[in-house]
Design a protein around this motif. Structure first.
Motif, PDB file in Angstrom:
ATOM      1  N   PRO A  60       0.854  -1.110  -0.052  1.00 22.31           N
ATOM      2  CA  PRO A  60       0.174   0.038   0.006  1.00 22.31           C
ATOM      3  C   PRO A  60       0.877   1.378   0.084  1.00 22.31           C
ATOM      4  CG  PRO A  60      -0.249  -1.261   2.021  1.00 22.31           C
ATOM      5  CD  PRO A  60       0.710  -2.078   1.299  1.00 22.31           C
ATOM      6  N   GLY A  61       0.225   2.444  -0.266  1.00 22.69           N
ATOM      7  CA  GLY A  61       0.683   3.819  -0.232  1.00 22.69           C
ATOM      8  C   GLY A  61       1.945   3.925  -1.292  1.00 22.69           C
ATOM      9  N   GLN A  62       1.974   3.372  -2.411  1.00 19.94           N
ATOM     10  CA  GLN A  62       2.715   3.274  -3.564  1.00 19.94           C
ATOM     11  C   GLN A  62       2.402   4.694  -4.291  1.00 19.94           C
ATOM     12  OE1 GLN A  62       3.568   0.146  -6.284  1.00 19.94           O
ATOM     13  NE2 GLN A  62       2.677  -1.068  -4.853  1.00 19.94           N
ATOM     14  N   GLY A  63       3.459   5.575  -4.531  1.00 22.81           N
ATOM     15  CA  GLY A  63       3.256   6.762  -5.591  1.00 22.81           C
ATOM     16  C   GLY A  63       4.014   6.262  -6.915  1.00 22.81           C
ATOM     17  N   LYS A  64       4.092   7.341  -7.706  1.00 21.50           N
ATOM     18  CA  LYS A  64       4.721   7.168  -9.139  1.00 21.50           C
ATOM     19  C   LYS A  64       6.215   6.851  -8.824  1.00 21.50           C
ATOM     20  CE  LYS A  64       3.727   9.850 -12.480  1.00 21.50           C
ATOM     21  NZ  LYS A  64       3.400  11.013 -13.365  1.00 21.50           N
TER      22      LYS A  64
END
Lengths: 129, 130
Positions: A60-64
């Protein structure tokens, strides 16, 4: 985390797509997911198995990506729309990254090595990326 | 038995293409039918018409072309994977305003749906280079 040893073979899909690459190290994960989505769009029942670095896709919590990679999180969000709801993760790979199947971006069933073998056996077609 | 191959590795930089080509030749030598080789991911580099390996090294692109000519094996290249890697045919080059093209005939650009059909239609789909 509940680990499943025995997979419900009756609920298995026709095609098992195995994803073994992480989301930002290259394009392999994206190209594997693309194959799964196209198969689903063509009406095939698709199962996904995340293994090795591939389980990092579920974090969870992935950005680019820092190098402007688009990442794969938006694609995982679309799986349900494509009726891809049979998702599995190799429990040893999750443990290696200190991840729990209870706190991931999509619902997955954690399977041990016996479950992985059973998944491979009960799908008529397996594609590994 | 009817076979198809899914190739994900570029020639020379990985063993996948070399193994896949030898497997393809072995399948045919055993009397089986090889319907198609599907080139996806870095495997699209196998279709590079401009590849010019040293003469004393394996000629991988020629090897695929020979398979098509001698045994009617379809050489299908994923269009999305190919275009982003600079493997492009004349029609796509014109459409995107590019000066040249780099897809060796008789390789053809096609969609991922073709890979799924191959997997379903053939008795075996063998993947090289994941």
């Amino acid at each position: 985390m509940t680990v499943t040893t025995s997979v419900d073979e009756g609920a298995a899909g026709e095609l098992l797509v195995i994803l073994r690459h992480g989301p930002h190290s290259g394009i392999a994960l994206k190209e594997g997911l693309d194959a799964a989505l196209v198969a689903a769009a063509f009406g095939r029942r698709v199962s996904l198995l995340f293994m090795g670095s591939g389980v990092a896709a579920l974090m969870p919590g992935q950005g680019k990506g820092p190098l402007d990679q688009k990442g794969t999180l938006p694609t995982l969000d679309m799986l349900e729309m494509y009726d891809i709801d049979r998702c599995y993760a190799d429990s040893a790979s999750l443990e290696a990254l200190d991840m729990s199947a209870d706190a991931l971006v999509i619902d997955v069933t954690a399977v041990d090595s016996g479950g992985v073998a059973q998944l491979m056996a009960c799908h008529s077609l397996v594609m590994t990326f | 038995m009817r076979y198809a191959i899914l190739l994900l590795g570029a020639p020379y930089s990985s063993q996948a293409a070399h193994s896949a080509l030898r497997f393809a030749q072995a399948v045919i030598a055993r009397g089986h039918r090889l319907e198609a080789v599907f080139f996806y991911a870095d495997g699209v580099h196998n279709a590079a018409s401009l590849a010019t390996p040293p003469q004393d090294e394996p000629q991988i692109v020629d090897g695929w072309v020979d398979l098509q000519r001698d045994h009617d094996v379809r050489l299908e290249v994923c269009i999305a994977a190919a275009l982003r890697r600079g493997i492009i045919d004349a029609a796509e080059a014109a459409r995107h305003g590019k000066d040249g093209h780099s897809l060796a005939p008789p390789f053809t650009l096609t969609g991922l749906g073709q890979l799924i059909d191959l997997g379903v239609d053939c008795d075996r789909l063998i993947t090289f280079g994941a």
